[in-house]
Write a protein that holds these residues in place. Structure first.
Motif, PDB file in Angstrom:
ATOM      1  N   TYR A  96       1.033  -1.202  -0.062  1.00  0.00           N
ATOM      2  CA  TYR A  96       0.044  -0.025   0.102  1.00  0.00           C
ATOM      3  C   TYR A  96       0.876   1.281  -0.004  1.00  0.00           C
ATOM      4  N   TYR A 100       0.315   2.712  -3.723  1.00  0.00           N
ATOM      5  CA  TYR A 100      -1.104   3.440  -3.671  1.00  0.00           C
ATOM      6  C   TYR A 100      -0.869   4.767  -2.636  1.00  0.00           C
ATOM      7  N   ARG A 266      -5.478  -1.653 -11.699  1.00  0.00           N
ATOM      8  CA  ARG A 266      -4.187  -1.573 -10.839  1.00  0.00           C
ATOM      9  C   ARG A 266      -4.031  -3.087 -10.030  1.00  0.00           C
ATOM     10  N   TRP A 267      -5.067  -3.552  -9.624  1.00  0.00           N
ATOM     11  CA  TRP A 267      -4.967  -4.851  -8.903  1.00  0.00           C
ATOM     12  C   TRP A 267      -4.541  -5.975  -9.819  1.00  0.00           C
ATOM     13  N   GLN A 268      -4.394  -5.862 -10.948  1.00  0.00           N
ATOM     14  CA  GLN A 268      -3.663  -6.844 -11.973  1.00  0.00           C
ATOM     15  C   GLN A 268      -2.394  -6.382 -12.193  1.00  0.00           C
ATOM     16  N   TRP A 271      -0.548  -7.708  -9.052  1.00  0.00           N
ATOM     17  CA  TRP A 271      -0.190  -9.139  -9.011  1.00  0.00           C
ATOM     18  C   TRP A 271       0.573  -9.701 -10.034  1.00  0.00           C
TER      19      TRP A 271
END
Length: 378
Positions: A96, A100, A266-268, A271
């Motif tokens: 984070y 982010y 953003r999540w992809q 990961w």
């Protein structure tokens, strides 16, 4: 037109005055001597421990195995308990903060988290043994509920934020979740502490600790593996966070921007791109944290009960190798069997921490090489 060539290092140094050259050579020689002195000291420690452990060859192997087995088990048990608490918090905070959090907030939060590493282990052990352990013994059910409820309440906050209206999400941006999530977690803590005693009385009709003893035969020790995991996990979090956050922050932004430009969320991108690119650095952080957890002495000494037993229960104590050395070595007679067994235990601990830190450094250098190649290609 041929561009002018850059001056070489020899040309730059030749243009400086002789005094500065002598200072540069002196500084280089001092750094080199210091580096070799550290390596020589580490090698001397290993040779000394190995030499003092040689008399064990004349003793029965079963004696050494039976003596060290509970200590090795206690060491692994304490380290595992600490890593179970530290890894989710440290890695989540690193992800984070690096990817982010706004730069202005990150510049303030990161130094505060890194300064947690300056807290002495004896202070953490003192608080765990004299304050945390008695409180958990009186409120065992509430403690177990908090360990489960706080992560679930964090996920619940994420679900509520994702399903909220766009206007509310703009007022509570995800990049500032570290601030508006704090009062939510405080409120969830108070709710858990208020509701757990009533639920405990309704379900089991009394205290959970007594119910475990009477119904399941589980003995609860005041200072146990759960207390050690909480205290040592708190001490290990800053080390893992700092290294993992640096590894994630060093991932070239062009990789993340390229993934999002190709349609990834953003999540992809996190990961599929960020975590694989920073994987060696994160692995290095985890290994260094595990090495510190294995070698920690004062926290285990003050919060574990120092009972050398084989037990998988988190409610019973243990004794680690480092704690046994700290307690028994000053009172052991030189050249006695106990003395040589403790020296051999110190050798095992030394080799383990040395190998862990060496592996972490190799992985860190691999990360630096990989990221430099990625940056050159971008």
């Amino acid at each position: 037109m041929t561009p002018p060539s850059r001056p070489t290092y020899s040309a730059l140094t030749s243009s400086t005055d002789p005094g500065r050259q002598r200072l540069d050579r002196l500084a280089t020689a001092s750094i080199t001597v210091g580096a070799f002195a550290v390596l020589a000291a580490i090698l001397a420690i290993g040779i000394f421990l190995l030499w003092e452990s040689l008399p064990l060859l004349s003793l029965a192997g079963t004696f050494t195995l039976e003596t060290l087995s509970p200590l090795a088990w206690g060491t692994l048990k304490a380290a595992l308990a600490a890593m179970l608490l530290a890894l989710p918090i440290a890695l989540g905070a690193a992800i984070y903060t690096a990817l982010y959090m706004p730069p202005r907030l990150r510049s303030r939060v990161k130094p505060v988290l890194e300064m947690m590493e300056a807290i002495p282990g004896v202070v953490v052990g003192f608080i765990a043994g004299l304050i945390l352990a008695p409180w958990v013994e009186r409120h065992l059910a509430s403690t177990l509920v908090l360990l489960v409820w706080l992560p679930l309440s964090t996920l619940l906050a994420g679900v509520l934020w994702h399903s909220a209206r766009q206007s509310l999400r703009k007022r509570l941006p995800f990049s500032w979740a570290g601030l508006w999530l704090t009062p939510w977690l405080i409120a969830m803590t108070f709710i858990a502490l208020w509701a757990t005693p009533g639920v405990e009385h309704v379900l089991i009709g009394g205290d959970l600790r007594q119910w475990l003893d009477q119904q399941l035969g589980v003995n609860y020790a005041t200072r146990n593996a759960m207390i050690v995991g909480m205290a040592m996990g708190f001490a290990v979090i800053p080390s893992i966070f700092a290294l993992a956050e640096d590894a994630l922050a060093d991932v070239p932004t062009s990789l993340l921007e390229g993934a999002q430009a190709l349609g990834a969320t953003r999540w992809q991108a996190l990961w599929k791109v960020a975590l694989p690119a920073a994987g060696p650095g994160i692995f290095s952080a985890v290994m260094i944290g595990a090495g510190r957890a294995v070698g920690e002495t004062m926290i285990v000494l003050m919060a574990s009960g120092n009972t050398a037993i084989f037990s998988t229960s988190p409610f019973e104590g243990m004794r680690s190798i480092a704690a046994a050395i700290a307690i028994e070595l000053p009172e052991s007679t030189p050249d006695s069997s106990t003395y040589h067994v403790l020296i051999f235990a110190a050798l095992v601990l030394f080799l383990f921490t040395f190998l862990v830190n060496t592996l972490a450094e190799v992985v860190r250098l691999r990360l630096r090489t990989r990221l430099s190649r990625m940056g050159d290609r971008g």
